[in-house]
Design a protein around this motif. Sequence first.
Motif, short mmCIF file in Angstrom:
data_model
loop_
_atom_site.label_atom_id
_atom_site.label_comp_id
_atom_site.label_asym_id
_atom_site.label_seq_id
_atom_site.Cartn_x
_atom_site.Cartn_y
_atom_site.Cartn_z
N GLY A 21 0.83 -1.21 0.00
CA GLY A 21 0.00 0.00 0.00
C GLY A 21 0.86 1.26 0.00
O GLY A 21 0.57 2.22 -0.73
N ALA A 22 1.94 1.24 0.80
CA ALA A 22 2.81 2.42 0.85
C ALA A 22 3.44 2.69 -0.50
O ALA A 22 3.56 3.85 -0.94
N GLU A 23 3.85 1.59 -1.21
CA GLU A 23 4.44 1.77 -2.54
C GLU A 23 3.43 2.35 -3.52
O GLU A 23 3.75 3.22 -4.33
N MET A 24 2.19 1.87 -3.43
CA MET A 24 1.15 2.39 -4.34
C MET A 24 0.87 3.87 -4.04
O MET A 24 0.71 4.68 -4.97
N LEU A 25 0.83 4.21 -2.78
CA LEU A 25 0.57 5.60 -2.41
C LEU A 25 1.71 6.52 -2.85
O LEU A 25 1.49 7.64 -3.32
N LYS A 26 2.95 6.04 -2.72
CA LYS A 26 4.09 6.83 -3.18
C LYS A 26 4.04 7.01 -4.69
O LYS A 26 4.34 8.09 -5.21
N LYS A 27 3.67 5.94 -5.39
CA LYS A 27 3.58 6.01 -6.85
C LYS A 27 2.57 7.04 -7.30
O LYS A 27 2.78 7.74 -8.30
N HIS A 28 1.46 7.16 -6.56
CA HIS A 28 0.42 8.14 -6.91
C HIS A 28 0.65 9.49 -6.23
O HIS A 28 -0.22 10.35 -6.25
#
Length: 712
Positions: free
Chosen positions: A577-584
Amino acid sequence: MKIKFHHILDVLKIKTKWVTLLLPGLILGIFFFAISLNNVFTETYDIERFTSAKQTIRSPITIENEQETERKTRETVQAVEDRYLISDEVTQEQIGYIEEIFDAIGKLENEVLIDEDSSENESPVVLTNQEKIIRLKEILSHEIIENVNDTVFLKLMKVSEEAREEGKEVFITAMKEVLESGVRIENKNSRVNVVKESVTYTTLDNELISALEELSSFAIVENSFYDAEKTAEARKEAANSVDPVLINAGEIIVREGQTITNEVYEKLTLVGLLNNERNVFPVIGLSLLIFLIISVVTYEMIVLQKQRKLDKGKIASILLVSLIVVTFMKVISLYTNQTNQLFFIVPVATGVLLLKLLINERLSIVMASLYAIIGCIIFNGQIPGALNVEAGIYFFFSQLAGIIFLRNVKDRFAIVKSGLGMSLANSITVLLFVFLSFEKYSWLDLLIHTGYGVAAALLSAVLTIGLLSYFESGLGILSDVKLLQLSSPNQPLLKKILTESPGTYHHSIMVANISETACEAIGANGLLARVGAYYHDIGKTVRPHYFIENQLAIKNPHDVISPKQSAEIIIHHPYDGAEMLKKHKLPKEIIDIAMQHHGTTLLKYFYYKEKDTNKKVKEADYRYPGPKPQTKEAAIICICDSVEAAVRSLKEPTEEKIDEIVASIVNDRLMDGQLDECPLTLKEVKIIHRTICETLKGIFHSRIQYPMKEAK
């Protein structure tokens, strides 16, 4: 050795923290000093007497010209006439002498003298003029006899009694007027002439007029004597009535092309325009003021640091906002003079609106006061020692109105509403100055100044809306406006959760409701908790069917894989989730909540399942790597996440069972050390416990069991 190394690291951290706080203050101080220096620093000139001025020079200060005041006082005192005391005794004495002369002559003329040697039948003997003079001198005062010529007596005797009485009345009247007005030694002759003229231009007999003219020299004597005490008092009053001669700030001392006379040169010396040393004191005063301002700013940053609400982005925002606001003031001050008062149009509230949205209300109020103080200096017309109090008051109330009216930020339109409130406050402040002033303002001036205030308010709102997104994205600051945008169901990631893992989406909504209520109960950021809860399980969308809330009418995949594999999948979802949030490119605060919402808790179900078959299982393999919750909001979501899942699993969620589960989870988090790194106190933990229970009881209240329709 290891302990010593950690000690060095701690010292370095402390030094770094102080550098982080003091360096921005130093930068602001240098900027404020540089931009307001010419408002207190007086330009000096190298000028010689009797040369032509190369430019128009004005006085930078208001100061008394003591030398000119002394000269004016001296001239005023010298102009005071001597005071004299008129002696009523002398006046009455001289009038008495004149009356005595006329009475004696009248009596003598009416007296018939008879010779003692003559018989009764002889006719009376009339005295000759000589005999009358002798007889008259026997009855008159010595002063009269000594100073009045005999011819005067003879002339008075020759006229009739009626003419003599008329002449007496005219003469005494003229004499009284002259004596009562005062006769001094230096003006005696002129006063005698006044009496002579008074009798000359009458209808009296010429003989009588001649006698009265001669009598004037005796009648008019000095009766006004110099009074030293009254003269000194009059001169003292005159000296006290002299106003000090002032050289006013802004007053033109010499115009371009005029000759530098001695008088002009002395004025230039007096106001310090020829003395470089006098400029040191205003600079020292400005430095002290800047020091006080920066001390307040630094103190407020320390308060934020202690509350764990200060980061590099917020420090940068304080710096940039201050630079923008003070630059606005300085630019507009360059076009401001005593007639146009352009400070009304400065969009000074832009800064405090941004600070309230980006940081908090307390800091914005403090900075509003400091910006108002700086405005007093910047708009002083570059007159050292002067402060534009009107500008300071206007700036303060304008900013304060913006802070007060910026409430319930649901969208950016709330900033526009604040602008309308500021327009009203600015207009009232402008009217305040108009009514307090003795100057007369035309309706046109009133409308112009009020229009400036309205324009400043609306411009502040527009600039705030325009700059806010740059601060949010450029500095990574999370404002309430940004949080409201992220909470919209139309956000791509929230749509992703809803479509790919609807069970997780419902779970996140429930956690958000509970977390927001708990945060608001202890004064934490409820909106941040709500939005963070929306996204905290976004990592589950990578493998949605491995989470029980999304397993609708399908077989549980964990039944066919090992507990260790299951644990790896479950443990990985916060970091996915943290990676997805950073990506967005979501804000760091949201990313931290997603990463920290499980802390280092143990996956008990899979751990004990593995332990049943493998006694050597390591507990660390079944714990989340962390980090533990660092903020109050992350800690509350950590608790509410587990509580919501546990209560939802209950078939009959009674109040007792809810209380029992919540207490169990809260105690477990405390005993497991999951709350050790967040700033929650035990008192706040109790409030959170109580609030969660009350919220869950409202959600899972008992419902009426409707009867099923029987089949026929």
